[in-house]
Design a protein around this motif. Structure first.
Motif, PDB file in Angstrom:
ATOM      1  N   PHE A  58     -59.492  41.627  53.251  1.00  0.00           N
ATOM      2  CA  PHE A  58     -60.113  41.816  51.986  1.00  0.00           C
ATOM      3  C   PHE A  58     -61.387  41.255  52.079  1.00  0.00           C
ATOM      4  O   PHE A  58     -61.463  40.256  52.827  1.00  0.00           O
ATOM      5  N   ASP A  62     -63.653  43.344  47.396  1.00  0.00           N
ATOM      6  CA  ASP A  62     -62.461  43.717  47.008  1.00  0.00           C
ATOM      7  C   ASP A  62     -61.529  42.842  46.151  1.00  0.00           C
ATOM      8  O   ASP A  62     -60.641  43.307  45.537  1.00  0.00           O
ATOM      9  N   THR A  75     -56.624  39.630  41.623  1.00  0.00           N
ATOM     10  CA  THR A  75     -56.345  40.925  41.619  1.00  0.00           C
ATOM     11  C   THR A  75     -57.087  41.284  43.118  1.00  0.00           C
ATOM     12  O   THR A  75     -58.318  40.815  43.136  1.00  0.00           O
ATOM     13  N   ARG A  77     -58.131  45.327  45.155  1.00  0.00           N
ATOM     14  CA  ARG A  77     -58.033  46.489  45.603  1.00  0.00           C
ATOM     15  C   ARG A  77     -58.756  46.942  46.791  1.00  0.00           C
ATOM     16  O   ARG A  77     -60.106  46.473  46.686  1.00  0.00           O
ATOM     17  N   LYS A  78     -58.215  47.530  47.946  1.00  0.00           N
ATOM     18  CA  LYS A  78     -58.728  47.886  49.013  1.00  0.00           C
ATOM     19  C   LYS A  78     -59.495  49.201  48.737  1.00  0.00           C
ATOM     20  O   LYS A  78     -58.849  50.039  48.404  1.00  0.00           O
ATOM     21  N   GLU A  80     -60.701  52.598  49.607  1.00  0.00           N
ATOM     22  CA  GLU A  80     -60.131  53.418  50.676  1.00  0.00           C
ATOM     23  C   GLU A  80     -60.911  53.649  52.028  1.00  0.00           C
ATOM     24  O   GLU A  80     -62.203  53.626  51.938  1.00  0.00           O
ATOM     25  N   THR A  94     -52.813  45.570  53.783  1.00  0.00           N
ATOM     26  CA  THR A  94     -53.892  45.486  52.666  1.00  0.00           C
ATOM     27  C   THR A  94     -53.735  46.437  51.501  1.00  0.00           C
ATOM     28  O   THR A  94     -54.811  46.826  50.948  1.00  0.00           O
ATOM     29  N   ARG A  95     -52.608  46.259  51.040  1.00  0.00           N
ATOM     30  CA  ARG A  95     -52.111  46.834  49.640  1.00  0.00           C
ATOM     31  C   ARG A  95     -52.778  45.986  48.585  1.00  0.00           C
ATOM     32  O   ARG A  95     -52.840  44.822  48.606  1.00  0.00           O
ATOM     33  N   ALA A  96     -52.660  46.576  47.467  1.00  0.00           N
ATOM     34  CA  ALA A  96     -53.433  45.986  46.103  1.00  0.00           C
ATOM     35  C   ALA A  96     -52.414  45.102  45.762  1.00  0.00           C
ATOM     36  O   ALA A  96     -51.082  45.438  45.927  1.00  0.00           O
ATOM     37  N   GLU A  98     -51.476  41.866  42.455  1.00  0.00           N
ATOM     38  CA  GLU A  98     -51.994  41.005  41.492  1.00  0.00           C
ATOM     39  C   GLU A  98     -51.037  39.823  41.279  1.00  0.00           C
ATOM     40  O   GLU A  98     -49.909  39.914  41.332  1.00  0.00           O
TER      41      GLU A  98
END
Length: 155
Positions: A58, A62, A75, A77-78, A80, A94-96, A98
């Motif tokens: 990240f 991100d 949090t 968020r990668k 795309e 590299t998944r989202a 929280e």
């Protein structure tokens, strides 16, 4: 089956709802709790801490850090990936995610840094002067009474 009903605490106490909330969160089932990403909490001083979260893959763009309602929210968020890649093995997740950390009274975030795949968040407790312990001077009442007696006898 470890479920406790803390409702009687809410009915029988006034002003202790934060303790009941804390116990409720601590006793909540951690089975469904996601362990991604791994993190450390270290004490750096008497009133200072550092939360280190492993965020490999990240970038600063991100990641988001927010404090609201005495709770720290981290949090990620990668974005795309536009490139078509064929992975033979993909071990870097590299998944989202929280993560939430409940902050005690008077604890605030002083800074955050991102280096070598680690997100470091620094926290410090700043107790207001009005809430700090203060020493009360004790005076002797015998000395005051002695002066009053002498003043009355002279007049």
């Amino acid at each position: 089956m470890r479920t406790f009903d803390l409702t009687p605490l809410y009915r029988a106490t006034v002003g202790f709802d934060q303790i009941a909330d804390l116990m409720d969160r601590a006793l909540a089932s951690d089975v469904g709790q996601n362990s991604y990403p791994p993190y450390n909490i270290e004490k750096t001083d008497d009133d200072a801490w550092r939360i280190s979260i492993a965020v490999a893959g990240f970038t600063e763009n991100d990641l988001a850090i927010e404090v609201k309602d005495r709770s720290l929210h981290v949090t990620a968020r990668k974005a795309e990936d536009d490139a078509e890649r064929k992975y033979l093995h993909r071990g870097i997740a590299t998944r989202a995610f929280e993560r939430r950390f409940h902050l005690a009274d008077h604890v605030r975030v002083t800074g955050a840094s991102h280096e070598n795949g680690m997100l470091n968040i620094d926290l410090v407790r700043e107790v207001p002067e009005a809430l700090k312990p203060r020493r009360i001077e004790i005076t002797s009442t015998a000395a005051k009474d002695a002066n009053l007696v002498e003043a009355k006898s002279v007049n």
